[in-house]
Design a protein around this motif. Structure first.
Motif, PDB file in Angstrom:
ATOM      1  N   ARG A  15       4.319 -59.164-111.824  1.00 56.32           N
ATOM      2  CA  ARG A  15       5.579 -59.704-112.342  1.00 56.32           C
ATOM      3  C   ARG A  15       6.529 -60.211-111.259  1.00 56.32           C
ATOM      4  O   ARG A  15       7.448 -60.974-111.560  1.00 56.32           O
ATOM      5  N   ARG A  16       6.324 -59.815-109.981  1.00 50.80           N
ATOM      6  CA  ARG A  16       7.194 -60.308-108.914  1.00 50.80           C
ATOM      7  C   ARG A  16       6.534 -61.395-108.073  1.00 50.80           C
ATOM      8  O   ARG A  16       7.079 -61.794-107.044  1.00 50.80           O
ATOM      9  N   LEU A  17       5.362 -61.870-108.466  1.00 43.79           N
ATOM     10  CA  LEU A  17       4.702 -62.931-107.714  1.00 43.79           C
ATOM     11  C   LEU A  17       5.436 -64.256-107.915  1.00 43.79           C
ATOM     12  O   LEU A  17       5.794 -64.614-109.033  1.00 43.79           O
ATOM     13  N   SER A  18       5.635 -64.979-106.834  1.00 41.14           N
ATOM     14  CA  SER A  18       6.215 -66.316-106.932  1.00 41.14           C
ATOM     15  C   SER A  18       5.113 -67.323-107.257  1.00 41.14           C
ATOM     16  O   SER A  18       3.911 -67.013-107.169  1.00 41.14           O
ATOM     17  N   ASP A  19       5.503 -68.541-107.606  1.00 39.25           N
ATOM     18  CA  ASP A  19       4.508 -69.580-107.863  1.00 39.25           C
ATOM     19  C   ASP A  19       3.636 -69.828-106.633  1.00 39.25           C
ATOM     20  O   ASP A  19       2.417 -69.990-106.743  1.00 39.25           O
ATOM     21  N   ASP A  20       4.266 -69.861-105.441  1.00 33.31           N
ATOM     22  CA  ASP A  20       3.498 -70.092-104.222  1.00 33.31           C
ATOM     23  C   ASP A  20       2.510 -68.959-103.957  1.00 33.31           C
ATOM     24  O   ASP A  20       1.388 -69.195-103.486  1.00 33.31           O
ATOM     25  N   GLU A  21       2.903 -67.743-104.240  1.00 39.14           N
ATOM     26  CA  GLU A  21       2.007 -66.608-104.024  1.00 39.14           C
ATOM     27  C   GLU A  21       0.849 -66.620-105.013  1.00 39.14           C
ATOM     28  O   GLU A  21      -0.286 -66.259-104.668  1.00 39.14           O
ATOM     29  N   ILE A  22       1.108 -67.060-106.231  1.00 42.02           N
ATOM     30  CA  ILE A  22       0.026 -67.194-107.209  1.00 42.02           C
ATOM     31  C   ILE A  22      -0.977 -68.246-106.752  1.00 42.02           C
ATOM     32  O   ILE A  22      -2.198 -68.041-106.813  1.00 42.02           O
ATOM     33  N   VAL A  23      -0.467 -69.373-106.265  1.00 36.75           N
ATOM     34  CA  VAL A  23      -1.355 -70.415-105.740  1.00 36.75           C
ATOM     35  C   VAL A  23      -2.170 -69.879-104.572  1.00 36.75           C
ATOM     36  O   VAL A  23      -3.377 -70.148-104.454  1.00 36.75           O
ATOM     37  N   ALA A  24      -1.535 -69.103-103.701  1.00 35.15           N
ATOM     38  CA  ALA A  24      -2.231 -68.572-102.530  1.00 35.15           C
ATOM     39  C   ALA A  24      -3.326 -67.587-102.929  1.00 35.15           C
ATOM     40  O   ALA A  24      -4.453 -67.638-102.413  1.00 35.15           O
ATOM     41  N   LEU A  25      -3.035 -66.669-103.828  1.00 40.74           N
ATOM     42  CA  LEU A  25      -4.041 -65.715-104.267  1.00 40.74           C
ATOM     43  C   LEU A  25      -5.215 -66.421-104.921  1.00 40.74           C
ATOM     44  O   LEU A  25      -6.385 -66.086-104.676  1.00 40.74           O
ATOM     45  N   ALA A  26      -4.917 -67.405-105.773  1.00 43.92           N
ATOM     46  CA  ALA A  26      -5.994 -68.143-106.434  1.00 43.92           C
ATOM     47  C   ALA A  26      -6.832 -68.902-105.411  1.00 43.92           C
ATOM     48  O   ALA A  26      -8.065 -68.952-105.507  1.00 43.92           O
ATOM     49  N   ALA A  27      -6.183 -69.493-104.409  1.00 44.93           N
ATOM     50  CA  ALA A  27      -6.917 -70.229-103.373  1.00 44.93           C
ATOM     51  C   ALA A  27      -7.820 -69.302-102.580  1.00 44.93           C
ATOM     52  O   ALA A  27      -8.968 -69.645-102.267  1.00 44.93           O
ATOM     53  N   TYR A  28      -7.322 -68.126-102.248  1.00 42.41           N
ATOM     54  CA  TYR A  28      -8.132 -67.183-101.472  1.00 42.41           C
ATOM     55  C   TYR A  28      -9.361 -66.732-102.256  1.00 42.41           C
ATOM     56  O   TYR A  28     -10.493 -66.810-101.751  1.00 42.41           O
ATOM     57  N   TYR A  29      -9.160 -66.272-103.476  1.00 44.48           N
ATOM     58  CA  TYR A  29     -10.307 -65.764-104.240  1.00 44.48           C
ATOM     59  C   TYR A  29     -11.286 -66.883-104.593  1.00 44.48           C
ATOM     60  O   TYR A  29     -12.502 -66.679-104.609  1.00 44.48           O
ATOM     61  N   ALA A  30     -10.790 -68.080-104.849  1.00 47.67           N
ATOM     62  CA  ALA A  30     -11.685 -69.199-105.140  1.00 47.67           C
ATOM     63  C   ALA A  30     -12.498 -69.599-103.914  1.00 47.67           C
ATOM     64  O   ALA A  30     -13.604 -70.144-104.045  1.00 47.67           O
ATOM     65  N   SER A  31     -11.989 -69.310-102.722  1.00 45.48           N
ATOM     66  CA  SER A  31     -12.692 -69.694-101.498  1.00 45.48           C
ATOM     67  C   SER A  31     -13.825 -68.742-101.160  1.00 45.48           C
ATOM     68  O   SER A  31     -14.658 -69.057-100.312  1.00 45.48           O
ATOM     69  N   LEU A  32     -13.871 -67.591-101.806  1.00 46.43           N
ATOM     70  CA  LEU A  32     -14.899 -66.588-101.485  1.00 46.43           C
ATOM     71  C   LEU A  32     -16.222 -66.911-102.159  1.00 46.43           C
ATOM     72  O   LEU A  32     -16.236 -67.517-103.242  1.00 46.43           O
ATOM     73  N   PRO A  33     -17.321 -66.487-101.564  1.00 53.01           N
ATOM     74  CA  PRO A  33     -18.616 -66.674-102.234  1.00 53.01           C
ATOM     75  C   PRO A  33     -18.677 -65.856-103.517  1.00 53.01           C
ATOM     76  O   PRO A  33     -18.213 -64.714-103.564  1.00 53.01           O
ATOM     77  N   ALA A  34     -19.222 -66.471-104.563  1.00 49.47           N
ATOM     78  CA  ALA A  34     -19.414 -65.747-105.815  1.00 49.47           C
ATOM     79  C   ALA A  34     -20.575 -64.772-105.649  1.00 49.47           C
ATOM     80  O   ALA A  34     -21.548 -65.055-104.964  1.00 49.47           O
ATOM     81  N   ALA A  35     -20.446 -63.616-106.272  1.00 50.60           N
ATOM     82  CA  ALA A  35     -21.493 -62.600-106.168  1.00 50.60           C
ATOM     83  C   ALA A  35     -21.836 -62.094-107.560  1.00 50.60           C
ATOM     84  O   ALA A  35     -20.961 -61.956-108.421  1.00 50.60           O
ATOM     85  N   ALA A  36     -23.100 -61.858-107.797  1.00 48.96           N
ATOM     86  CA  ALA A  36     -23.540 -61.332-109.084  1.00 48.96           C
ATOM     87  C   ALA A  36     -22.975 -59.927-109.261  1.00 48.96           C
ATOM     88  O   ALA A  36     -22.803 -59.186-108.289  1.00 48.96           O
ATOM     89  N   PRO A  37     -22.663 -59.532-110.503  1.00 47.03           N
ATOM     90  CA  PRO A  37     -22.095 -58.189-110.731  1.00 47.03           C
ATOM     91  C   PRO A  37     -23.087 -57.093-110.397  1.00 47.03           C
ATOM     92  O   PRO A  37     -24.278 -57.281-110.444  1.00 47.03           O
TER      93      PRO A  37
END
Length: 473
Positions: A451-473
């Motif tokens: 609830r305290r994340l800013s728009d820029d922080e949301i973009v940053a978190l999404a960019a970081y996780y999207a940049s990681l290799p996908a792994a099977a569960p």
């Protein structure tokens, strides 16, 4: 006095006439007889004026991309085609006998502007049989509008290519689900999440919460209610089996994925689809889909994100140990209670009883002002710092302790974020922050964390996780 008596008499006569219509059944409600022309005119004129008054400004309409249109077409085919027909699909005789009769879709779109279509799709129309959107989310109507702006020039072959079910073995409803999510759980459309990186337990929980209305999405509420409830577990297991059978998280994309242009979906070399809204000005960037050329490769990261990750990888890797030690020492000195990666608290961070203690609103505001004055970071690097709680903030817990990467004790009903599509993650984080997403038994914990994340922080978190290799569960 005489005028007052006259007005009183007219009012009494009007009330008597209205009561007679209601209580004596004088008004013919038969759908076989239709309305008087004056009634039809009054209803339609009222409808148009009501929409024009209440529709959002044209500047609030996001860019209506091909990826949005593909998603909107599939929802339309399942939820709306039965009444309005489709290119090459006639309305049934029963539907044409309705009063008022739902117009064929090309006629229904008419000369409505995209912002007006958005209002109609979201709000529905009283006394017409058209329902409102089955969710409180307003962002979801725009993919349907993207489809509607193209449907008047769409050929039957194009429509069929966009909406056909996937040919694959599986439980009842699997072909319907795979039409959007892919037979291996990879949609290829950044508005539709990857399923191949999730556990069957999490997928089943998500389907159940959509079906019960505890998680907000008009698309998924409809889809989860369109398949037999007893097959939800089998569907979750089938998608998990598809990921395992492909040797891990897959990057194969179905024909309807983001990477395939709408013109490529047309059979027989039909002309590319065009939007009535092409060239129109658009509003908020936060609702825009990422272009096809930014679609993620190499395990789910976008080329831009992967480039950024490789650029900062050495610096992040080299500085991470020192940063973690330094930041944790500073956090200890300041009395911070957020967990660090690998600590017992972080490893156990699977429920509210082990979650971090969050700071007050005043403390959060002070830190927010300090962050605003700091020089901007690369989004991937900033997202990593947030995910590992290396920013010195006590009001945002470490995402990594529950969602990975490499969370040692990630619960089976907790989603993995590594390799997930960036636009999808941004939307979900905003929904969490705004308190409208809903979900499983720990939804309140995630709402508090975001609830305290800013728009820029949301973009940053999404960019970081999207940049990681996908792994099977």
């Amino acid at each position: 006095m005489r005028a007052t008596m006259l007005l009183g008499g007219l009012a009494a006569a009007g009330a008597l006439a209205g009561a007679s219509v209601i209580f004596l059944g004088l008004y013919d409600t038969s759908a076989r007889h239709g309305h008087w022309p004056i009634v039809s005119w009054a209803l339609h004129t009222t409808f148009r004026n009501s929409v024009e008054l209440r529709a959002p400004p044209e500047g609030e309409v996001p860019e209506l991309t091909d990826g949005m249109a593909r998603l909107g077409a599939r929802h339309y085919d399942s939820a709306c085609r039965m009444c309005h027909g489709a290119p090459g699909v006639l309305q049934s005789a029963t539907v044409r006998a309705m009063l008022p009769a739902p117009p064929p879709i090309a006629q229904a779109v008419g000369d409505w502007k995209p912002n007006e279509l958005g209002w109609i799709v979201r709000e529905g129309v009283k006394m017409s049989g058209m329902p409102g959107w089955p969710s409180v989310r307003n962002d979801e109507v725009w993919p349907v509008v993207a489809f509607l702006t193209r449907v008047q020039t769409m050929t039957p072959e194009q429509y069929s290519a966009l909406t056909g079910s996937a040919a694959a073995d599986g439980p009842p409803g699997f072909g319907y689900c795979a039409g959007c999510h892919g037979t291996d759980g990879v949609s290829g459309n950044e508005r539709i999440p990857r399923l191949d990186i999730q556990t069957p337990e999490y997928l089943e929980m998500a389907l159940q919460t959509y079906r019960a209305g505890r998680r907000q999405s008009g698309y998924m509420a409809h889809a989860a209610s369109a398949v037999p409830g007893e097959t939800l577990r089998a569907l979750a297991q089938r998608f998990a089996a598809g990921a395992a059978g492909s040797g891990g998280a897959s990057d194969v994309r179905p024909a309807a994925g983001e990477a395939a242009g709408l013109d490529a979906a047309a059979a027989g070399g039909a002309a590319p689809l065009t939007s009535q809204a092409a060239g129109a000005s658009h509003g908020s960037d936060e609702q825009k889909a990422v272009p096809a050329e930014d679609a993620m490769e190499g395990g789910g990261g976008s080329p831009a994100a992967n480039d950024a990750q490789s650029t900062v990888a050495a610096g992040v890797a080299g500085a991470s140990e020192g940063a973690m030690t330094r930041d944790q020492a500073e956090a200890d000195d300041a009395g911070m209670t957020g967990p660090t990666p690998g600590s017992p608290t972080a490893d156990a961070g699977s429920g509210p009883e082990t979650g971090p203690t969050l700071m007050s609103d005043a403390e959060g505001a002070m830190q927010g002002a300090a962050r605003a004055a700091a020089p901007p970071l690369d989004p991937v690097e900033q997202g990593r710092a947030l995910a590992f709680a290396l920013t010195g903030r006590r009001d945002v817990p470490a995402c990594q302790s529950c969602h990975g990467p490499e969370a040692e004790k990630r619960r089976a009903d907790t989603p993995s974020l590594s390799g997930q599509y960036r636009p999808y993650l941004e939307v979900q984080l905003r929904l969490w922050r705004d308190g409208t997403r809903g979900g499983g038994p720990r939804a309140e914990l995630m709402t508090e964390a975001a609830r305290r994340l800013s728009d820029d922080e949301i973009v940053a978190l999404a960019a970081y996780y999207a940049s990681l290799p996908a792994a099977a569960p």
